[in-house]
Scaffold this motif. Sequence first.
Motif, PDB file in Angstrom:
ATOM      1  N   LYS A  83       0.861  -1.184   0.000  1.00  0.00           N
ATOM      2  CA  LYS A  83       0.000   0.000   0.000  1.00  0.00           C
ATOM      3  C   LYS A  83       0.893   1.229   0.000  1.00  0.00           C
ATOM      4  N   LEU A  84       0.333   2.367  -0.448  1.00  0.00           N
ATOM      5  CA  LEU A  84       1.037   3.630  -0.269  1.00  0.00           C
ATOM      6  C   LEU A  84       0.944   3.985   1.206  1.00  0.00           C
ATOM      7  N   TYR A  85       2.052   4.437   1.785  1.00  0.00           N
ATOM      8  CA  TYR A  85       2.085   4.708   3.219  1.00  0.00           C
ATOM      9  C   TYR A  85       2.823   6.022   3.481  1.00  0.00           C
ATOM     10  N   LYS A  86       2.273   6.796   4.429  1.00  0.00           N
ATOM     11  CA  LYS A  86       2.969   7.986   4.913  1.00  0.00           C
ATOM     12  C   LYS A  86       2.596   8.229   6.367  1.00  0.00           C
ATOM     13  N   ARG A  87       3.599   8.630   7.131  1.00  0.00           N
ATOM     14  CA  ARG A  87       3.386   9.030   8.520  1.00  0.00           C
ATOM     15  C   ARG A  87       3.497  10.549   8.578  1.00  0.00           C
ATOM     16  N   VAL A 125      -1.145   6.954   7.355  1.00  0.00           N
ATOM     17  CA  VAL A 125      -2.118   6.762   6.284  1.00  0.00           C
ATOM     18  C   VAL A 125      -1.647   5.643   5.367  1.00  0.00           C
ATOM     19  N   TYR A 126      -2.549   4.712   5.073  1.00  0.00           N
ATOM     20  CA  TYR A 126      -2.319   3.638   4.103  1.00  0.00           C
ATOM     21  C   TYR A 126      -3.359   3.798   2.997  1.00  0.00           C
ATOM     22  N   LEU A 127      -2.904   3.773   1.740  1.00  0.00           N
ATOM     23  CA  LEU A 127      -3.820   3.922   0.609  1.00  0.00           C
ATOM     24  C   LEU A 127      -3.720   2.726  -0.328  1.00  0.00           C
TER      25      LEU A 127
END
Length: 150
Positions: A83-87, A125-127
């Motif tokens: 998944k796309l991930y950002k903190r 966030v996970y997309l």
Amino acid sequence: MIKSKQKDPVSCLTLGSVVVYPVVLSNPLLHIEVNLNHRPPTTDHRPPTTDQLTLNLMATKLTQDQILQEVHVLDGWQLKEEKLYKRFQFKDFVNAWGFMSKAAILVEKMDHHPEWFNVYNMVEVYLTTHDAGGITELDVALAKKMNEIV
């Protein structure tokens, strides 16, 4: 509802699924009648709406090469658990919650909901697009929008 004295179809204006007719009254102001039961013809040549574009984006699952290319240009995003991930890190809880509130409005408009977790000043966030079985153009578009609202 105000009835139009002019029934000539040439004198009406079609706006999407709404037909606007000019109405002649005793005063010089122009009034309109809106017929919500009208359906536009099937040969609609208008450009797609934002909602239609979002639906088109949703259908396109990205290849691994495309995903890596997008991650390279998405500031702070990476691949995690496919998944796309950002903190996102904020000054405090209020700012973290404010980000989530702004993002929630955007998410609803796009009808594309992230997996996200909040602890104090941090939002992870996970997309991914579950219906497509992976990361799509819609996930990339949402990641870009989230970066813009920080």
